[in-house]
Design a protein around this motif. Structure first.
Motif, PDB file in Angstrom:
ATOM      1  N   THR A 143      48.189  30.614  40.161  1.00 43.08           N
ATOM      2  CA  THR A 143      47.043  30.671  39.255  1.00 43.08           C
ATOM      3  C   THR A 143      45.839  31.396  39.855  1.00 43.08           C
ATOM      4  OG1 THR A 143      47.763  28.600  38.301  1.00 43.08           O
ATOM      5  CG2 THR A 143      45.495  29.241  37.888  1.00 43.08           C
ATOM      6  N   PHE A 144      45.522  31.072  41.122  1.00 43.53           N
ATOM      7  CA  PHE A 144      44.305  31.670  41.687  1.00 43.53           C
ATOM      8  C   PHE A 144      44.430  33.181  41.793  1.00 43.53           C
ATOM      9  CE2 PHE A 144      46.846  31.144  45.499  1.00 43.53           C
ATOM     10  CZ  PHE A 144      46.521  32.270  46.251  1.00 43.53           C
ATOM     11  N   LEU A 145      45.690  33.642  42.038  1.00 41.59           N
ATOM     12  CA  LEU A 145      45.897  35.080  42.158  1.00 41.59           C
ATOM     13  C   LEU A 145      45.693  35.765  40.813  1.00 41.59           C
ATOM     14  CD1 LEU A 145      46.605  37.020  44.393  1.00 41.59           C
ATOM     15  CD2 LEU A 145      48.984  36.906  43.665  1.00 41.59           C
ATOM     16  N   ILE A 146      46.240  35.144  39.753  1.00 42.91           N
ATOM     17  CA  ILE A 146      46.038  35.694  38.413  1.00 42.91           C
ATOM     18  C   ILE A 146      44.555  35.765  38.098  1.00 42.91           C
ATOM     19  CG2 ILE A 146      46.389  35.234  35.953  1.00 42.91           C
ATOM     20  CD1 ILE A 146      49.083  33.979  36.731  1.00 42.91           C
ATOM     21  N   ILE A 151      39.710  38.959  37.318  1.00 39.56           N
ATOM     22  CA  ILE A 151      38.309  39.235  37.662  1.00 39.56           C
ATOM     23  C   ILE A 151      38.175  40.671  38.158  1.00 39.56           C
ATOM     24  CG2 ILE A 151      36.499  38.744  39.359  1.00 39.56           C
ATOM     25  CD1 ILE A 151      37.234  35.809  39.158  1.00 39.56           C
ATOM     26  N   LEU A 152      39.120  41.052  39.006  1.00 44.02           N
ATOM     27  CA  LEU A 152      39.075  42.395  39.586  1.00 44.02           C
ATOM     28  C   LEU A 152      39.104  43.452  38.481  1.00 44.02           C
ATOM     29  CD1 LEU A 152      39.147  43.849  42.347  1.00 44.02           C
ATOM     30  CD2 LEU A 152      41.623  44.063  42.038  1.00 44.02           C
ATOM     31  N   VAL A 267      37.837  29.183  41.048  1.00 43.29           N
ATOM     32  CA  VAL A 267      37.866  30.645  41.059  1.00 43.29           C
ATOM     33  C   VAL A 267      36.721  31.210  40.219  1.00 43.29           C
ATOM     34  CG1 VAL A 267      39.174  32.684  40.354  1.00 43.29           C
ATOM     35  CG2 VAL A 267      40.332  30.781  41.501  1.00 43.29           C
ATOM     36  N   PHE A 268      36.480  30.605  39.047  1.00 41.35           N
ATOM     37  CA  PHE A 268      35.481  31.163  38.130  1.00 41.35           C
ATOM     38  C   PHE A 268      34.137  30.443  38.218  1.00 41.35           C
ATOM     39  CE2 PHE A 268      39.435  32.632  36.310  1.00 41.35           C
ATOM     40  CZ  PHE A 268      39.126  33.934  35.921  1.00 41.35           C
ATOM     41  N   GLY A 274      36.372  19.641  37.380  1.00 44.61           N
ATOM     42  CA  GLY A 274      37.179  20.061  38.513  1.00 44.61           C
ATOM     43  C   GLY A 274      36.307  20.555  39.657  1.00 44.61           C
ATOM     44  N   LEU A 275      35.313  21.356  39.288  1.00 45.25           N
ATOM     45  CA  LEU A 275      34.400  21.885  40.301  1.00 45.25           C
ATOM     46  C   LEU A 275      33.608  20.739  40.929  1.00 45.25           C
ATOM     47  CD1 LEU A 275      33.746  24.678  41.378  1.00 45.25           C
ATOM     48  CD2 LEU A 275      31.827  24.790  39.784  1.00 45.25           C
TER      49      LEU A 275
END
Ligand SMILES: Nc1ncnc2c1ncn2[C@@H]1O[C@H](COP(=O)(O)OP(=O)(O)O)[C@@H](O)[C@H]1O
Ligand code: SF4
Ligand SMILES: [Mg+2]
Lengths: 327, 327
Positions: A143-146, A151-152, A267-268, A274-275
């Motif tokens: 998930t974090f990679l996606i 984002i990229l 990530v976002f 969660g954060l």
């Protein structure tokens, strides 16, 4: 029906009790709240007073009972770090997480189910093969990679979507929503795709497998032999019969989405529970962690109840047995 | 003009071990209101023949040759959408196992109504009223109350009655009944056959009745086709096939029915078993088991030909110029 709901709620009680016990044990025995709250300089009298205030001099079960009593009323104490009531913090953050999770689940269903039906019906078409290939990517990429890739591309390279935060929100009572502003909606796109992609591919593959299974059954052949239209056969008879497993998995996945929103929110920098939880973990902010645990358990219980109710609506064969178990 | 005419029908299944011909050059016809019994050992190709007529062979299986005419019009090459209007409306189908033929998630009333509405363009109210009448006609007690019940709330026999109602409710001119009582309790088989017979007579519906039960054939059928290894071995009026079979296989088959009226001297069993599709012998497929086999049988495959009786048989014994007593 009513009896069924009540019986299910009673069945959920032991679960909630166990979770509260764990969360209380965490609260009472992990770290030293007194030391954390007193800071560096204190007198022994201050210490004793605080211990008494917090009820820490009471026997375990008295403490646990107090804790339960407060928890039922939505009181989880003060955050060590932020020195604010945990319940306020959670309520503040819950809308962000819930909006993100439900949007992700909605995307997963709204795209996953039709794709599953399509790939089940037209096994050989190139579009089906294409869907299956991208679904492999969805299943295998973490998930974090996606999230980072999205984002990229969309935030850094194209610059069309925000890479962090919730955008502008509108308050409706204590609930804050991002659905009503353009920036709120834009901010929702990348995180919800990130969070929902895995579930979408899972649902697609599940629906496809179930469709293939159901299309081989006698009742589908008989429906065709009666000359029913393809639409009635595929989207009525066949799809409806795939629903029971889809509801189960979707329910479980919705729980998983809410629980694992942690990664996406990190990530976002999404201001959700969660954060809050991740920050609590890094600060050993036990009350928040304990309350979060209870919150998630409660959500799972509610989702399970909804899943059972949906079974009840979809499958007449279960109605008899569910009603029976309720009596 | 016959109602249904099947000409040189051929059905193939491509498999890893080569192409299997499950139905090989099968021709027969059914007149309006006529009952054609189809008998033969399991695997002889009876079901596949019926399925091919309504074009529901599962791919990769396919109709590899021949023609099917309904009331003089070819239906083997019409568009799928046109074929859909033939199924149910002109040719009904009854399957073997009533436990799996009905969609478990639809009430029986809904299944009846949607079938009639698809083909007869009825309003919801008319369809419901007719559905109740059909349930009464097939002998469901308390039809008006049970119309909204689900299949699992009925016994096997009652479900098969519902299936019969579903097959006949759009008033087809032909119904293909594939072993309609095989899966039922022995005690109710006769009732269900009697019901099917009565309804078809009342509605003037022709029947292709596949069954193992020679008693049923003798009582119900006008003509009989005997299938063996994907081909018709013998076909003719029921009395002549049962009492005066010309094909050695039919003779053996009929000899193996215990008869109460004529004390058959012995139950004659045919030695050996039907060959699998992968190793059908050269010449007459029956030749390894035939007591009257002679040279030609091992080289050339016989087609249906006139015999010295009213039936037609695929047997070289009846070819012109062959000695009848050849060993
Ligand atoms: N999907 C399939 N693939 C390969 N062979 C098949 C398939 N379906 C049926 N057959 C073969 O076709 C033959 C005829 O089957 P069927 O018509 O069902 O026999 P029955 O006379 O018992 O109804 C059988 O030998 C079976 O092995
Ligand atoms: S053709 Fe020959 S082998 Fe075949 S049934 Fe007739 S006699 Fe027997
Ligand atoms: Mg069969």
């Amino acid at each position: 029906m009513f009896a069924f709901i009540v019986s299910r709620l009673f069945q959920a009680l032991p679960v909630m009790f166990t979770v509260s016990l764990i969360s209380f044990a965490m609260f009472a025995y992990v770290g030293d709240p007194v030391a954390i709250m007193l800071g560096q300089d204190y007198t022994e009298a201050q210490r004793q007073a605080l211990i008494r205030d917090l009820g820490l001099d009471q026997p375990f079960f008295v403490q646990f009972f107090e804790y339960l009593k407060n928890a039922v009323q939505g009181e989880f104490g003060l955050s060590y770090r932020l020195a604010r009531p945990v319940s306020d913090l959670i309520l503040e953050r819950a809308p962000a997480t819930l909006e993100l999770s439900f949007t992700a689940a909605f995307l997963a269903l709204a795209i996953g189910v039709p794709m599953g039906v399509y790939t089940g019906l037209y096994r050989e078409s190139w579009l089906s093969r294409f869907f299956l290939t991208i679904s492999l990517i969805g299943v295998s990429l973490p998930t974090f990679l996606i999230g980072i890739l999205l984002i990229l591309v969309f935030a850094v390279m194209l610059g069309v979507l925000p890479s962090f935060g919730r955008g502008d929100t509108v308050a409706i009572g204590w609930w804050t929503t991002g659905f009503l502003t353009a920036s709120g909606l834009k901010a929702l796109i990348l995180p919800s795709i990130t969070l929902g992609l895995f579930q979408m591919t899972l649902i697609m593959r599940l629906v496809r497998a179930e469709m293939l299974e159901v299309l081989r059954t006698d009742y589908i052949k008989f429906a065709r032999a009666r000359g029913l239209s393809n639409r009635a056969v595929h989207f009525g008879h066949a799809l409806k019969n795939t629903l029971v497993p889809v509801i189960t998995i979707t329910g479980l996945q919705l729980g998983a989405i809410i629980a694992f929103a942690i990664v996406t929110e990190t990530v976002f920098q999404w201001p959700g529970m969660g954060l809050l939880f991740i920050q609590a973990v890094s600060n050993a902010d036990i009350p928040i962690m304990a309350a979060y645990l209870m919150m998630i358990a409660l959500l799972f219980v509610i989702i399970n109840l909804v899943v059972d109710l949906l079974y009840y609506l979809v499958d007449p064969r279960l109605r008899g047995s569910l009603a029976g178990s309720a009596r | 003009m016959p109602l249904l005419e099947v000409r040189n029908l051929r059905v193939e299944f491509p498999t890893r071990r080569g192409v299997l011909t499950a139905v090989d050059d099968v021709s027969f016809s059914i007149d309006e209101g006529e009952v054609l019994g189809v008998v033969g050992e399991s695997g002889a190709g009876k079901s596949i023949t019926g399925t091919a007529i309504i074009r529901l062979i599962e791919p990769p299986g396919r109709i590899a040759g021949g023609e099917v005419l309904l009331a003089g019009r070819r239906i083997d090459n019409i568009a799928p959408e046109e074929m859909r209007h033939v199924r149910g409306k002109q040719i009904g189908a009854i399957f073997q196992d009533p436990l799996t033929t009905l969609n478990p998630l639809y009430s029986i009333g809904r299944q009846l109504a949607e079938t009639m509405q698809t083909h007869l363009g009825l309003s919801d109210r008319d369809a419901r009223a007719r559905a109740i009448r059909w349930l009464e006609d097939v002998g469901i007690p308390g039809a008006a109350q049970r119309i909204d019940a689900y299949p699992h709330q009925f016994s096997g026999g009652m479900r098969q009655r519902v299936v019969i109602a579903l097959a006949l409710c759009a008033e087809p001119k032909l119904v293909i009944a594939d072993e309609p009582t095989t899966a039922l309790d022995v005690s109710i088989q006769a009732q269900v056959i009697a019901l099917l017979k009565r309804l078809c007579r009342e509605h003037g519906t022709a029947v292709m009745l596949v069954t193992h039960d020679m008693g049923v054939i003798a009582e119900t059928a006008d003509r009989v086709a005997v299938m063996y290894a994907g081909r018709i071995a013998e076909i003719g009026p029921v009395r002549d096939v049962v009492k005066g079979a010309r094909h050695p296989y039919t003779e053996g088959l009929m000899g193996s029915i215990p008869s109460l009226t004529h004390r058959v001297e012995r139950l004659r069993q045919i030695d050996g078993s039907m060959p699998r599709l992968t190793d059908i012998p050269r010449g007459c497929a029956f030749n390894p088991r035939c007591t009257k086999v002679f040279d030609r049988c091992r080289i050339e495959r016989p087609d249906l030909m006139a015999t010295d009786g009213p039936t037609r048989a695929a047997c070289w014994l009846y070819a012109k110029g062959e000695a009848r007593d050849a060993a």
